[in-house]
Structure formats: structure tokens, C-alpha cells
Write a protein that holds these residues in place. Structure first.
Motif, PDB file in Angstrom:
ATOM      1  N   PHE A  20       0.887  -1.293   0.016  1.00 20.88           N
ATOM      2  CA  PHE A  20       0.061   0.037  -0.012  1.00 20.88           C
ATOM      3  C   PHE A  20       0.992   1.165  -0.202  1.00 20.88           C
ATOM      4  N   LEU A  22       4.061   1.744  -1.044  1.00 20.11           N
ATOM      5  CA  LEU A  22       4.687   1.855  -2.046  1.00 20.11           C
ATOM      6  C   LEU A  22       3.746   2.231  -3.345  1.00 20.11           C
ATOM      7  N   SER A  23       2.756   1.784  -3.452  1.00 22.38           N
ATOM      8  CA  SER A  23       1.536   1.976  -4.452  1.00 22.38           C
ATOM      9  C   SER A  23       1.517   3.496  -4.256  1.00 22.38           C
ATOM     10  N   PHE A  24       1.155   3.883  -3.168  1.00 25.22           N
ATOM     11  CA  PHE A  24       0.756   5.513  -2.823  1.00 25.22           C
ATOM     12  C   PHE A  24       1.872   6.550  -3.297  1.00 25.22           C
ATOM     13  N   VAL A  25       2.968   5.939  -2.785  1.00 28.32           N
ATOM     14  CA  VAL A  25       4.166   6.896  -3.213  1.00 28.32           C
ATOM     15  C   VAL A  25       4.245   6.857  -4.664  1.00 28.32           C
ATOM     16  N   PHE A  26       4.196   5.814  -5.257  1.00 32.03           N
ATOM     17  CA  PHE A  26       4.386   5.803  -6.892  1.00 32.03           C
ATOM     18  C   PHE A  26       3.266   6.626  -7.447  1.00 32.03           C
TER      19      PHE A  26
END
Lengths: 183, 206, 193, 273
Positions: A20, A22-26
Motif C-alpha cells: 500500500f 509503495l503504490s501510494f508513493v508511486f
């Protein structure tokens, strides 16, 4: 049984939290990365073909090719990205060719992981200058000693594999372009 | 009152040891892979150092917080996933804001994930000590790693390219030693640096 | 088939993961003291690396590329490698405690072995197909073990030499590794693809 | 938003499947090991220094559990941790005290030892002992530090050819005894009431006149130290020894130390409890 259960829960929960996070930051940084990539290409194009004012993107198979127009809006040539396997890793080249696909305006090696001091010298101006106004038909060749024909360039001493790779990558991509655009 | 002062000294000792006595590269010989690979120039050394400090700091923080919960069998897997997450954050951050540094570091930025220092510190230190101490230790180790990388990077850049931080240092007729940029040169320079460190350590001891 | 042999020779000799790409230096310096622990380490790394590259290829192509999750690349690869090493550690601990004793601290360090993740990442950048990445992983492991055994042999000889105090231990190993790297550079002309 | 669900799904699934595999394997491959070993290992500092006289912390933990008592105590850990280990084992422990300290029976340094030939062999005492000729005295210390290399807590340092034993650090494990080819080390028993101890720093069994030829600090067996009433010294084949059981108080020893012509009787005091 409790021990095994604990292992499963801990590892899966940690993975989910990381996923979660990582995908948010990405997703936040995604536009910026694309913007950077686009800006790098635009800079490259303006450097190689100063006269090009307007850039139009055409989608060919899965690659993007840029059609260039000058002030009077007649097409000046095409800019394209070509990449392939060098000596140690991937080499990415931005090249600009005239609208008749016969002469190269110039190239810029955007990305390469070649051996520093040897293969990496393809990113130096000295090597890239040779591609200015180089005729591309039938195809680019590389020579070890001095250049005779106008479709030949001199390979870097000690890095013939890398120079050959650059020539092959360009030839392959220009060939593909010829069919797509002419066909 | 005594314990506070005593613990302060202990804290300072934890921080200082990473900078010299237990220097990650030159004394403990951890984190050699990026140290050798990236230090073809001083700039790379510093940026890799900064990235390592960031990742080391946050992973030590997280590991020391959750260390009680993790069953021993999965301990390595969990630590590495946490480290990998922080490294990906750094990777995305560098790609977004400093594209040229990200290109210069190339494939070696993700190799911090498997950098022996970080898992080494997490495994040996953060999983056994309190949060604050492990953070100090992480900072100490990170800074130590950075100046080690900078030193190695500048030596190799001066000898290999004849320049430091991009500024021409050597007289024009100096033809650069290509070996300094190649892997063999990296090993040799680091070998001599470790020897110098041993020599200094010996003189301090007797 | 020719291509596979080419990859094998180039990864073991020409572009050896340890000597040209600096991957896996920590265990390389640490475990190369004795021959049998070096051999044990080499075999464990080869096993883990072959499995890791093949599983990473499968995950990369069927999961990551399809859903466009390339940013997850590092996390997933390292998760695979860490779990594989944990399994190898359990097997070695169960079936050969003596090897487990001699590998000791270095077994978990295999996970942080840059060579394995490095191999997985190179497999991605060189976009090998499945068979090629299996051969690449296997030859990477063999190359690592080869260099590890050579180094262990040399270091066992060096123990009897009279070395100045400052160079004892790791400093000398690094210098030997530097010379080895020079020797392996001799192979670079071997393959002119 | 698509990425978030996709990444949750992919990473979560892989994590879950691997944790299943790990959980299953950890149960199937369970190595039947005493749980207390893990508990002790978590208490120990984990330096694998060998100060406890055993090769590593895991071996120390296994031995402590097997023998049910703390045989030599973990020195870097200090008192606190040893009590914790005892508590974890459920046994009470007498305060861990070392029973003896190592001393080196050769106190001469490079200047005092006569050397008449240039020794260029490998710089280890074992090699020097085999080849001979490193120093003229046949019983003396070569000063190449084999003992220093083998001492687990690093209590021994060899400087300028002379062996210095750091009494605080020495745990009396006796590893230096076999390491020294000239058998110069002996374990001096520590008594409860005494805190200063004496020993003779010479091992040369030649006649006095020959000792003088090879070393200016050797014991020439003059016997002055044995003269005082109830003095614990005695002579045996041209060398002085101390009868430790006969020591009542240090007066005669101190007196003998001052009278000794070649000053080869050494003294040290033990500070820690």
C-alpha cells in the motif's frame, strides 16, 4: 500451530502494508517521472534539431515517434528512441532523421551502463559528432581505421563491441521506421 | 542523574563508533558492493551515501519498533522487505527529482536493498537495542559509510579522470589511469585504504 | 542452444558477477577463509540464485509486467530471495549441522548477497527469456563459486606467509581480489558476439 | 488507483504464499533444539569473542544448557547478564569468579635478551621454536605473539619482545599454556584473602653463570630468596619456584623481591571483586 499461524500473519501483513505504502508513493510520483522523461526527450530533440518548433507524437506499434515541424509547419524530420543490448547492458539512443529517412540529423546516447572509460565514451560529443549529417542508406557501417564513404563512422578504439551495438541499434530502428512510415 | 549522563555517554559512543572505530567499510567490511561499484566519482559516492543514510535510518527505526512481533523464522524476510520498500521510495524520489543522479547511480541504487550494512545493522543491532540507540547507530554508520564512499570516490576520480567533483585537478598532460575506474582499481584502492586504517588503528592502540 | 552456452561462458568467465560487477563481495571476503566453507557457500548461492532468477522471471513477466507494477520489482525479488534463503537455511540446519556451523553468520548474509538480487535485476534489464534466465542464474552461481574457491585456495596459502601487520586479513584479500579481477579481464576478448 | 489494488493483490499474494511455505517447512524441518538455548542466545551480546573459553555464543549456550550451570561466565556481558542467564535456566549461580590468572615465566625484553644470530624465519613462536636461534636463551620467550593471537579476551599483548598480561581482562581459561612452545605460561591460583601476587619471571634451568651469558634478567639460582624464615621460595635444578600453599602473608615475598639481584621476581595486584 500458533507459531506457524504467527509466521503467516506477520509476513502477509508486512507485505500488504509495504504494498500500500509503495503504490501510494508511486502514484504520487508517477506524473513527475513521466514529465521528467518527456522533458529529457524534448531537450534532446531541441539540441539535435534546433529548427524544429512543433513536435507531434505518432504511435507506431508500441513505440512513440515524434514528427518535427519548423515555423512554416512543413515536416523537417522524425525523432525516435532506439534501445538495444550493448556490451554490458541496455543502451538507449535518441536520434533525429530527416523526413526522407536518408540522412541522420544527429544522435544522443540517453542512457548507457557501458564500462566507464571505454564503452562509456559513446556518450562523449566526439563520438556522437560523427553521426551528424550521416547518410543512412543502405545502412550505417563502422570502420576501424579512417572513414571513406559518407555512411561510415569510426569505432572507438578498445570499445568496438559498444560502437557496433550503437550502429546495429540505429540500423534496426531505422529499418522498422522505413516499413512503418512507407508501408 | 548518573544514569542519564551515563546513558548520554553511551549514546554518544554508539554514534561515534560508526564514524571511525567500527567504520562500516574500512573496519567491518560491510556494504562493499556499492562502495566498490559506484565510487567512480565523488558525486556518486555522496549521493549513494545519502541514499544509504535515509534507508538505514528509517529501516532501523521500523525494525527496532516491531522487533518483538517478528517470529525468528521470518525475521530476514521481513527485514529485507522493509528495507526494499524504503529503497524503492528513494529510487522513485531520485527518479522524480534528480533524474541525472538516478541515471549515474544506475543499477547500483537498488543494490542498497541487499547492502550488507543495512541488514547487518538491523540483524545485529536494531533487533536487540532500543529505538533511540539504534537510530543513533544508524546515523553513525550512515555518515561513516558516506565519508568512506566520498574518500574512495574522490581518490578514484582524481586518478581515473584527473578531476574531483567534475573540476579538472590534474595538469592536462596527465593521462588518466583507466584502471582506477575499472573493477580491479576499486579493489586495490579499497585494499590499501583498509591497510591504512589498520595502521592508524595500530598507532592509536600502542 | 548456442546462445545458452554463450551466456554460460560469458557469465562465468567474462562478466563474472563478483569481479566485474562487484556483486556478492561481503560473503566473498568473509567466507573465503576455508575451502570447504567456501564450497558450501558456493553451492548454496548457486542453488538459491538459479531458483531466484527463474521464479523472479516468472513473477516479473506474468505479474509485474501485465499489471504495470514495475516499482514493486525490488520488493518482490528480495521477498523471493529472502524466503528461498530461509528455506535453504532450514534444510542445511536440519541435514548438515556442521556446514551450518561453519557458514554461521554468513547464511543470512546470502540474502543480502548483492549477487543474487543483482543477477535477478540484470536478467530483467537484459530481458532474457525463461530458459536463458535459468542458465544465467546457474552460471552466475557457478562463477561466484569458482572465484570463491580460487580465493579460498589462495588465502589458505597466504596464512603461512609473513604479512605486514596492517595488511593482514581483509586488506590483503581485497588486493588479491583486485589482481584476480585483472586476471579475469583477460577473458574479455573471449566472446565477440 | 488501479496500481494500489494491483500492487496490494500481487505483493500480498506472493507474501502470503511464501509465508505459507515457510510456516509449513519450519514445522516439518523443526530441529529438536532446547528452547532455552534460543532464550540464552537472545540474552548474550552475540560477539562470538570466545572469552568464555568456547568457540562462539551458540556453543556457549548449548554447553550451559547441557551442563546446567555456568562454567566460565560470559566476560563481555559482565555480572548482570550472567545472573539473567542463570535466571533463564532456573538455577542460582554463585558469583562468577575466575579461579586463576595466567603469568608468563619470562620477563626479559629485547634489550635484556642476548641475540647472537639474525633470525629470518616465519614470525611465529612455534616456527622459531622449531628452527631455534631466534634468541640465545633456550628457555626464553621469542616474543612473536603466538599467545597474543590465541588469547580469547585479548588480555595478552607482546611489545618489544616482552609479554604483558592484562590481569583485569584475563579469565584464566589457560588457552595460552599450549600456545607457547616454550611452556612459559602457568596459571597462578587466586586466593580469597590475598590481592597482590608474586611470580618468578624466568624459566632458565642452566647454571647461573650460563644464564648471565644469555640474559641480564634471568634467575641465577643464588638462593637469596629462599633464605628468610618460612619463605615460600625453593630451588629446583637451578631455578627458583614459589610454594603457593605455604604463602601466609606477603612480607617474605616482598623482601625477597627487593633482595633479588637480577630483579626477576614480578608482582601484580588484582583490583576487581
Amino acid at each position: 500451530m500458533k507459531e506457524a499461524f504467527k509466521i503467516i500473519v506477520v509476513l502477509t501483513v508486512i507485505c500488504l502494508i509495504c504494498a500500500f505504502f509503495l503504490s501510494f508513493v508511486f502514484s504520487v510520483a508517477k506524473e513527475k517521472i513521466e514529465m521528467n522523461a518527456k522533458r529529457a526527450i524534448e531537450e534532446g530533440i531541441s539540441k539535435l534539431a534546433p529548427c524544429a518548433k512543433r513536435v507531434e507524437e505518432i504511435k507506431l506499434k508500441d513505440e512513440v515517434v515524434y514528427k518535427l515541424f519548423d515555423e512554416q509547419d512543413n515536416s523537417v524530420g522524425y525523432a525516435f528512441l532506439a534501445q538495444g543490448q550493448g556490451y554490458q547492458g541496455k543502451i538507449k539512443i535518441l536520434a533525429v532523421v530527416d523526413s526522407s529517412l536518408e540522412k541522420l540529423e544527429g544522435i544522443e546516447v540517453v542512457e548507457s551502463v557501458e564500462t566507464p572509460g571505454l564503452g562509456a565514451r559513446i556518450t562523449e560529443a566526439l563520438f556522437m559528432e560523427q553521426f551528424k549529417k550521416l547518410t543512412v542508406i543502405p545502412k550505417i557501417e563502422y570502420v576501424k581505421e579512417e572513414v571513406e564513404k559518407d555512411n561510415q563512422i569510426m569505432a572507438i578504439t578498445g570499445a568496438t563491441v559498444t560502437s557496433k551495438a550503437v550502429v546495429n541499434i540505429l540500423n534496426k530502428r531505422i529499418e522498422e521506421l522505413r516499413e512503418e512510415l512507407k508501408g | 542523574m548518573a544514569e542519564i549522563i551515563e546513558s548520554k555517554i553511551k549514546m554518544k559512543k554508539e554514534f561515534i563508533k560508526g564514524l571511525w572505530k567500527e567504520h562500516p567499510i574500512l573496519r567491518q567490511l560491510l556494504g562493499m558492493c556499492p562502495a566498490l561499484a559506484v565510487t567512480t566519482s565523488a558525486i556518486n559516492g555522496i549521493s549513494m551515501g545519502l541514499a544509504v543514510i535515509f534507508v538505514l535510518f528509517f529501516s532501523s527505526l521500523v525494525v527496532s519498533l516491531i522487533k518483538k512481533v517478528i517470529p525468528p523464522q521470518v525475521r530476514i524476510a521481513v527485514y529485507t522487505v522493509i528495507i526494499a520498500t524504503f529503497v524503492t521510495v528513494v529510487d522513485i524520489f531520485f527518479k522524480a527529482n534528480f533524474p541525472q543522479i538516478s541515471r549515474a547511480l544506475g543499477p547500483y541504487l537498488p543494490l542498497i536493498v541487499v547492502n550488507c550494512i543495512i541488514l547487518g545493522r538491523c540483524e545485529a543491532f536494531a533487533s536487540k537495542n532500543s529505538v533511540l540507540v539504534s537510530l543513533l547507530d544508524a546515523l553513525g554508520m550512515g555518515l561513516g559509510f558516506m565519508w568512506g564512499l566520498f574518500l574512495l570516490g574522490s581518490i578514484r576520480e582524481i586518478l581515473g579522470f584527473g578531476s574531483l567533483l567534475g573540476v579538472k585537478m590534474m595538469p592536462p598532460e596527465y593521462n588518466p589511469l583507466i584502471i582506477m575506474i575499472l573493477p580491479a582499481g576499486a579493489f586495490l584502492v579499497l585494499g590499501f585504504l583498509v591497510a591504512v586504517m589498520n595502521r592508524l588503528e595500530l598507532r592509536i592502540k600502542d | 542452444m548456442k546462445n545458452l552456452i554463450l551466456i554460460f561462458i560469458s557469465t562465468v568467465l567474462v562478466n563474472n558477477l563478483v569481479l566485474t560487477y562487484f556483486l556478492g563481495i561481503c560473503p566473498f571476503l568473509g567466507v573465503s577463509g576455508k575451502l570447504e566453507s567456501a564450497f558450501g557457500m558456493g553451492m548454496a548461492v548457486t542453488f538459491v540464485m538459479t531458483l531466484a532468477t527463474s521464479i523472479s522471471w516468472l513473477i516479473y513477466h506474468f505479474l509485474l509486467e501485465r499489471f504495470g507494477l514495475l516499482f514493486l520489482e525490488y520488493v518482490i525479488f528480495i521477498l523471493v530471495i529472502a524466503s528461498l534463503v530461509q528455506i535453504v537455511e532450514m534444510f542445511i540446519r536440519k541435514f548438515s549441522p556442521s556446514l551450518y556451523q561453519s557458514l554461521g553468520i554468513y547464511l543470512p548474509l546470502i540474502t543480502t548477497n548483492c549477487a543474487i538480487l543483482g543477477a535477478a535485476l540484470f536478467m530483467v534489464t537484459r530481458n532474457y527469456d525463461f530458459l536463458e534466465s535459468v542458465v544465467f542464474g546457474f552460471s552466475g552461481g557457478i562463477g561466484f563459486s569458482l572465484v570463491l574457491l580460487i580465493m579460498a585456495g589462495i588465502r589458505e596459502e597466504v596464512n603461512y606467509a609473513d604479512i605486514p601487520y596492517a595488511f593482514r586479513g581483509a586488506a590483503l584479500t581485497l588486493i588479491i581480489a583486485g589482481l584476480l579481477a585483472l586476471v579475469f579481464m583477460g577473458f574479455s576478448g573471449l566472446i565477440s558476439s | 488507483m488501479k496500481e494500489v489494488q494491483a500492487s496490494l493483490l500481487v505483493l500480498g499474494l506472493t507474501g502470503f504464499s511464501f509465508s505459507l511455505l515457510l510456516a509449513f517447512l519450519s514445522k516439518k524441518l523443526k530441529v529438536k533444539e532446547d528452547a532455552r538455548i534460543e532464550k540464552i542466545l537472545s540474552i548474550l551480546p552475540g560477539l562470538n569473542c570466545g572469552a568464555c573459553g568456547v568457540s562462539g555464543c551458540r556453543v556457549f549456550a548449548q554447553a550451559v544448557v547441557k551442563e546446567g550451570k555456568i562454567f566460565s561466565g560470559c566476560l563481555p556481558a559482565g555480572e548482570g547478564m550472567n545472573k539473567e542467564i542463570a535466571k533463564a535456566l532456573g538455577i542460582e549461580t554463585s558469583v562468577v569468579k575466575r579461579k586463576s590468572v595466567a603469568v608468563c615465566r619470562c620477563g626479559a625484553d629485547d634489550k635484556e635478551k642476548k641475540v647472537s644470530c639474525l633470525y629470518q624465519g616465519p614470525k611465529t613462536c612455534k616456527a622459531a621454536d622449531l628452527i631455534g636461534g631466534a634468541i640465545d636463551c633456550l628457555y626464553g620467550c621469542f616474543g612473536f605473539g603466538d599467545c597474543e593471537a590465541v588469547c580469547p579476551p585479548g588480555a595478552i599483548t607482546v611489545a618489544k619482545g616482552k609479554v604483558y598480561v592484562d590481569i583485569e581482562k584475563c579469565i584464566g581459561c589457560g588457552k595460552c599454556l599450549p600456545a607457547c612452545p616454550s611452556n612459559l605460561f602457568e596459571l597462578l591460583p587466586l586466593a580469597e584473602n590475598l590481592d597482590t601476587y608474586y611470580y618468578i619471571a624466568c624459566n632458565n634451568r642452566e647454571k647461573g653463570v650460563n644464564v648471565k651469558k644469555v640474559c641480564s634478567r634471568g634467575c641465577i639460582a643464588c638462593g637469596i630468596c629462599t633464605k628468610g624464615e618460612n619463605s615460600p621460595f625453593y630451588l629446583k635444578d637451578n631455578l627458583a619456584f614459589i610454594e603457593y600453599k605455604k604463602i601466609v602473608e606477603n612480607e617474605p615475598l616482598e623482601e625477597a623481591k627487593n633482595k633479588c639481584p637480577t630483579k626477576c621476581i614480578m608482582k601484580f595486584t588484582v583490583h576487581s571483586s
